[in-house]
Design an enzyme around this catalytic site. Sequence first.
Site, mmCIF file in Angstrom:
data_model
loop_
_atom_site.group_PDB
_atom_site.id
_atom_site.type_symbol
_atom_site.label_atom_id
_atom_site.label_comp_id
_atom_site.label_asym_id
_atom_site.label_seq_id
_atom_site.Cartn_x
_atom_site.Cartn_y
_atom_site.Cartn_z
ATOM 1 N N TYR A 134 8.405 18.205 98.020
ATOM 2 C CA TYR A 134 7.545 18.909 97.053
ATOM 3 C C TYR A 134 8.112 20.283 96.706
ATOM 4 O O TYR A 134 8.205 20.656 95.545
ATOM 5 C CB TYR A 134 6.127 19.048 97.616
ATOM 6 C CG TYR A 134 5.147 19.567 96.600
ATOM 7 C CD1 TYR A 134 4.416 18.684 95.807
ATOM 8 C CD2 TYR A 134 4.970 20.932 96.403
ATOM 9 C CE1 TYR A 134 3.527 19.151 94.852
ATOM 10 C CE2 TYR A 134 4.092 21.410 95.444
ATOM 11 C CZ TYR A 134 3.369 20.521 94.671
ATOM 12 O OH TYR A 134 2.506 20.987 93.721
ATOM 13 N N PHE A 148 12.428 23.677 65.390
ATOM 14 C CA PHE A 148 12.176 22.246 65.480
ATOM 15 C C PHE A 148 10.653 22.046 65.444
ATOM 16 O O PHE A 148 9.913 22.957 65.777
ATOM 17 C CB PHE A 148 12.784 21.677 66.776
ATOM 18 C CG PHE A 148 12.540 20.213 66.928
ATOM 19 C CD1 PHE A 148 13.119 19.310 66.042
ATOM 20 C CD2 PHE A 148 11.696 19.717 67.909
ATOM 21 C CE1 PHE A 148 12.865 17.950 66.158
ATOM 22 C CE2 PHE A 148 11.448 18.362 68.030
ATOM 23 C CZ PHE A 148 12.026 17.473 67.152
ATOM 24 N N ASP A 149 10.173 20.831 65.038
ATOM 25 C CA ASP A 149 8.705 20.677 64.852
ATOM 26 C C ASP A 149 7.869 20.971 66.099
ATOM 27 O O ASP A 149 6.813 21.570 65.981
ATOM 28 C CB ASP A 149 8.244 19.337 64.266
ATOM 29 C CG ASP A 149 9.259 18.233 64.231
ATOM 30 O OD1 ASP A 149 10.465 18.520 64.296
ATOM 31 O OD2 ASP A 149 8.838 17.085 64.141
ATOM 32 N N ASP A 185 17.437 27.843 71.582
ATOM 33 C CA ASP A 185 16.937 26.485 71.790
ATOM 34 C C ASP A 185 18.209 25.651 71.912
ATOM 35 O O ASP A 185 18.872 25.349 70.926
ATOM 36 C CB ASP A 185 16.068 26.030 70.617
ATOM 37 C CG ASP A 185 15.626 24.572 70.768
ATOM 38 O OD1 ASP A 185 16.191 23.852 71.614
ATOM 39 O OD2 ASP A 185 14.722 24.153 70.020
ATOM 40 N N ALA A 213 19.122 22.583 73.005
ATOM 41 C CA ALA A 213 19.097 21.118 73.185
ATOM 42 C C ALA A 213 20.472 20.484 72.958
ATOM 43 O O ALA A 213 20.873 19.577 73.669
ATOM 44 C CB ALA A 213 18.065 20.494 72.252
ATOM 45 N N LYS A 259 18.908 15.607 75.489
ATOM 46 C CA LYS A 259 20.019 15.539 74.528
ATOM 47 C C LYS A 259 21.319 15.829 75.291
ATOM 48 O O LYS A 259 21.864 14.947 75.926
ATOM 49 C CB LYS A 259 19.803 16.532 73.382
ATOM 50 C CG LYS A 259 18.732 16.106 72.376
ATOM 51 C CD LYS A 259 17.352 16.433 72.823
ATOM 52 C CE LYS A 259 16.334 16.273 71.718
ATOM 53 N NZ LYS A 259 14.964 16.475 72.229
ATOM 54 N N HIS A 276 3.009 11.374 60.551
ATOM 55 C CA HIS A 276 4.092 10.391 60.505
ATOM 56 C C HIS A 276 4.091 9.436 61.695
ATOM 57 O O HIS A 276 4.566 8.316 61.583
ATOM 58 C CB HIS A 276 5.453 11.078 60.362
ATOM 59 C CG HIS A 276 5.750 12.095 61.422
ATOM 60 N ND1 HIS A 276 5.167 13.341 61.433
ATOM 61 C CD2 HIS A 276 6.545 12.040 62.513
ATOM 62 C CE1 HIS A 276 5.607 14.019 62.483
ATOM 63 N NE2 HIS A 276 6.444 13.247 63.159
#
Length: 463
Positions: free
Chosen positions: A79, A131-132, A221, A223, A264, A455
């Site tokens: 843990y 990014f969204d 960011d 990614a 990614k 979407h």
Amino acid sequence: MTDIPTFTSKTIIEPFRVKVVEPLPLPSREAREVALEAARGNLFNIRAEHVTIDLMTDSGTGAMSQDQWAAMMRGDESYAGARSFFEFERVVRALTGKKHVIPTHQGRAAERILFSVVGGKGHVIPANTHFDTTRANVEASGAEAVDLVIPEGIDPESLHPFKGNVDVARLAAFLETHRGQVPLVLVTVTNNSGGGQPVSLGNLREVRAVCDRFGVPLFLDAARFAENAWFIKQREPGQKDRTPREIAQEMFSLCDGAMMSMKKDAFGNMGGFLVLNDDALAVECRNALILTEGFPTYGGLAGRDLGALAVGLEEILDERYLEYRIASTHYVWDHLQKAGVPLLSPAGGHAVYLDARRFLPHVPSPLLPGQSVSIALYREAGIRSVEIGTVMFGHTQPDGTQSPSPLDLVRLAIPRRVYTQSHMDYVIEAVIHVHEHRKSLGGYRITEEPKALRHFTCAFAAL
Ligand code: F0G
């Protein structure tokens, strides 16, 4: 001794061979029609077992290496203070140079934690392009998200080598008029929402200087940081003799912190991190993490995930891999371009984007040309893509018509180390086939939609 000249191949081969195989679903055209009907035209509703080539996303869909699987077996599931965490921390710190390494279950968890601490009403977060999920987490905190990418970044035909760059003059003007309101500046590498386009080191240095001038921290960011580093090596003057690792380390050294979706450029099926130097901010972020993610040495991940991610984060910087990765995306883009298929240019790192508006000039934006192309690719060839256009960013107006988004694109995102060149040849053939028969494709309308992020769940009917 022979007289044969040294062999140098023109083909950039996949720098791996296959050890475990997964059968490829090959549903018949009739089966695909049935699946489309049941999904009411929404490809998110199609079962993966009915998809032949799945290009919906490059996120969490990569293939792990033998060393990553071996690390899974060594995972320490304690843990607190697990060995796997310290391995993860060591690798992330060696790359990013940041003092505090906070694991999260995926990228958006890092976003939620960071913006729940630094966001809030009255704050504004400028970026090249959010990014969204980043935008959604900024907005959920009550803050505002602002995109300041260079003008070339939103022109689908511009061949600028670094279309992800921040418009530095606009950033400086923005920080001048929003003094005290900007908790950090965010730069997304590569710029996913702008077509997987890279940001140059030169631009990052300029952004750093502007941030210093106004005393505002800079975050990445990250990614797709390794793909971005490869583009810098290829395209930026003076960078070609450096390793991707050296370039990536400089990218991280220019910022005060970073968030990463490790689904990614870390070959993870799940995972992420938040790194930063600020001690007080790190305490607040760890407290926010404990609330929903778990203890700060596992952050919502299993110990075995941390182990596999640590290995993946090193493998991604292999030059042979990055050369193959960017070449294979470019291969698809190049063949489609030569066949006259309208595309967003130049090729992105992780994806090829079809320009649906030029692909179907007879289907106006409110009649959802991107959705039409996307459905046709599935119906004709079992290829799953994603519409990035009016369905994703537009909305239904009171009179029932659709307000168009600035672009109507279809993204073909390429999972890492998953598909071979012949799979990509199949994709190329299929896109060209659909393009040749484009005149028989019509528009769509939305028959049902939720209030937000429509979407994912809305339903479509052909006109
Ligand atoms: N930032 C960028 C640039 C992304 O592309 C993504 C995810 C995230 C953050 C969020 O990370 O999914 O791990 O929570 N992009 C995926 C895509 C979903 O398909 O482009 P996450």
